[in-house]
Enzyme design. Structure first.
Site, PDB file in Angstrom:
ATOM      1  N   THR A 101       0.847  -1.192   0.000  1.00 38.45           N
ATOM      2  CA  THR A 101       0.000   0.000   0.000  1.00 38.45           C
ATOM      3  C   THR A 101       0.884   1.244   0.000  1.00 38.45           C
ATOM      4  OG1 THR A 101      -1.820   1.192   1.053  1.00 38.45           O
ATOM      5  CG2 THR A 101      -0.353  -0.022   2.530  1.00 38.45           C
ATOM      6  N   GLU A 102       0.433   2.265  -0.749  1.00 38.80           N
ATOM      7  CA  GLU A 102       1.248   3.454  -1.013  1.00 38.80           C
ATOM      8  C   GLU A 102       1.695   4.168   0.256  1.00 38.80           C
ATOM      9  OE1 GLU A 102      -1.588   2.408  -2.535  1.00 38.80           O
ATOM     10  OE2 GLU A 102      -2.276   4.108  -3.750  1.00 38.80           O
ATOM     11  N   ASN A 103       0.852   4.117   1.299  1.00 38.09           N
ATOM     12  CA  ASN A 103       1.172   4.886   2.499  1.00 38.09           C
ATOM     13  C   ASN A 103       2.243   4.226   3.364  1.00 38.09           C
ATOM     14  OD1 ASN A 103      -0.934   3.002   2.935  1.00 38.09           O
ATOM     15  ND2 ASN A 103      -1.415   3.939   4.878  1.00 38.09           N
TER      16      ASN A 103
END
Lengths: 230, 217
Positions: free
Chosen positions: B46-48
């Protein structure tokens, strides 16, 4: 030798931020957002700020308080999808918004922190986000120049800090904070736990203390830090 | 959610091969996780700033510091890692993502993708979508075949601002599985009880048909 003590109060740390400042705020959604510091920015009625943050939180939370209070002139961000108020203010011309691709925002901040003037990338080159940016040829491929980002102040949230400003973040609350800590002239950190020098193992420090100017202990969190029940 | 949407999600999940590193975008792609068994070897990104995403948690069991890029409360699994946003996107841009599954407003027969902006109506920003679309090794789209008004989302050319050019490899819809090929859209599979004629009618570009029987899902 002993490492210096940088602990201070929230009121005095925020008081040093002038109107018109460019302020980086850590956080991706709730995790990492310095909600109490944002409240203090609003309470001290800062004006004309340029805010750099991944998102504008949700309506009624965090950055939205700054927007509603009229503290913000310009917002550099990647996504406003969870804040209808921010989108309305953007469309009404009440705030200026510059959108970045998310990894480009991260890398522009990292470059600013690393003392670089710009980065060369092909992200967004075929889109409207690439329009108007200077083009260069690199190894036979077309790329474009994205300027580095720096700020007057970074305001960050840590899970743990020592008085020198060595920081640890929790889980996905890390996100942009280690990058912003490198890219601002003054770095102010609110920390849930303030631990003694030596309590953080040197191998476990996420942001080393020399990047940090002020450490503020926040022993109690407000409701905004809690799980959001949508 | 309709049966047709559930079937397209289940079908898309079968394209995740053991050993892959995968990013599932917001919307229909997020649901794909429900079709990956506890022993299936895959690394979700996930990008975060996390790899090794485990099951989504109810609010009472959630960790306030642990979300995915869509804001859902997720859990770690043995071997998970957390990292900053620059590291997260270095992973994307250096080609470490084998696959990303994204939503779409429009997909063109040349592989162009538009999924972030409808001028004058909806412009929340692209988030991490541009890097995912441009740099994941394989990009597949999960979408309804037509929009709410019944207009085709698969077109000769995109009319909306692009997320990335020429990036889409495959499209899973509630009607069909379609590959983007150098010749344009190629029909690979049909949803149960959907006909070729119906897919052609709902597609805003030429549709190349395979020889022989068309599998269903």
């Amino acid at each position: 030798m002993k490492l210096p003590d940088k602990t201070t109060t929230m009121e005095s740390a925020i008081a040093a931020i002038p109107d018109g400042a460019t302020v980086m705020l850590g956080g991706f959604g709730v995790p990492g957002t310095p909600f109490l510091m944002i409240r203090e920015l609003v309470r001290q009625n800062k004006r004309d700020l340029t805010i750099i943050k991944n998102d504008a939180n949700e309506t009624g939370m965090g950055v939205d308080h700054l927007l509603v209070a009229g503290c913000v002139r310009r917002l550099i961000t990647t996504h406003l999808g969870l804040n209808a108020n921010a989108i309305r203010m953007m469309n009404a011309g009440e705030i200026e918004v510059e959108f970045c691709a998310q990894g480009m925002l991260a890398e522009r901040i990292r470059a600013g922190g690393a003392g670089l003037k710009a980065i060369v990338t092909d992200i967004g080159i075929d889109t409207e986000m690439g329009a108007g940016k200077p083009r260069v040829e690199v190894n036979g491929e077309t790329a474009m120049i994205e300027t580095a980002l720096r700020a007057d102040v970074a305001v960050l949230h840590a899970a743990q800090a020592d008085p020198f400003g060595n920081l640890c973040y929790a889980a996905t609350a890390r996100n942009f904070s280690p990058l912003m800590a490198m890219a601002a002239k003054t770095v102010i950190v609110e920390t849930e736990k303030l631990v003694a020098l030596g309590a953080l193992a040197p191998d476990h420090v996420h942001t080393p203390g020399p990047f940090v100017d002020h450490v503020v202990h926040i022993p109690e969190l407000s409701e905004e830090y809690a799980v959001v029940r949508r | 959610m309709s049966d047709a949407k559930l079937r397209l999600i289940a079908r898309a999940a079968r394209d995740i091969a053991p050993g892959m590193t995968v990013n599932l975008g917001i919307g229909l792609p997020t649901q794909v996780v429900n079709h990956l068994g506890p022993d299936f070897p895959v690394c979700l990104h996930t990008e975060n700033g996390m790899t090794g995403i485990g099951p989504t948690l109810p609010f009472d069991a959630a960790d306030r510091n642990l979300i995915d890029a869509g804001g859902a409360y997720v859990s770690p699994i043995p071997g998970s890692a957390y990292f900053d946003s620059a590291t997260s996107f270095a992973m994307v841009r250096s080609g470490r993502l084998d696959l990303t599954m994204l939503g779409a407003f429009e997909v063109a027969e040349n592989g162009d993708l538009a999924n972030w902006k409808i001028p004058g109506k909806f412009s929340p920003g692209a988030g991490g979508g541009m890097e995912l679309a441009q740099k994941a090794r394989r990009v597949v789209v999960l979408t309804t075949h037509t929009d709410r008004a019944g207009n085709p989302k698969l077109l000769t050319r995109c009319t909306l601002p692009l997320t990335a050019a020429g990036c889409v490899d495959r499209i899973f819809t509630d009607m069909a599985v379609i590959d983007v090929t150098p010749a344009g859209f190629a029909l690979r599979e049909l949803a149960r009880s959907v006909t070729v004629a119906q897919v052609k009618k709902a597609t805003g570009a030429a549709l190349h048909l395979p020889e022989g029987d068309i599998p269903t899902f």
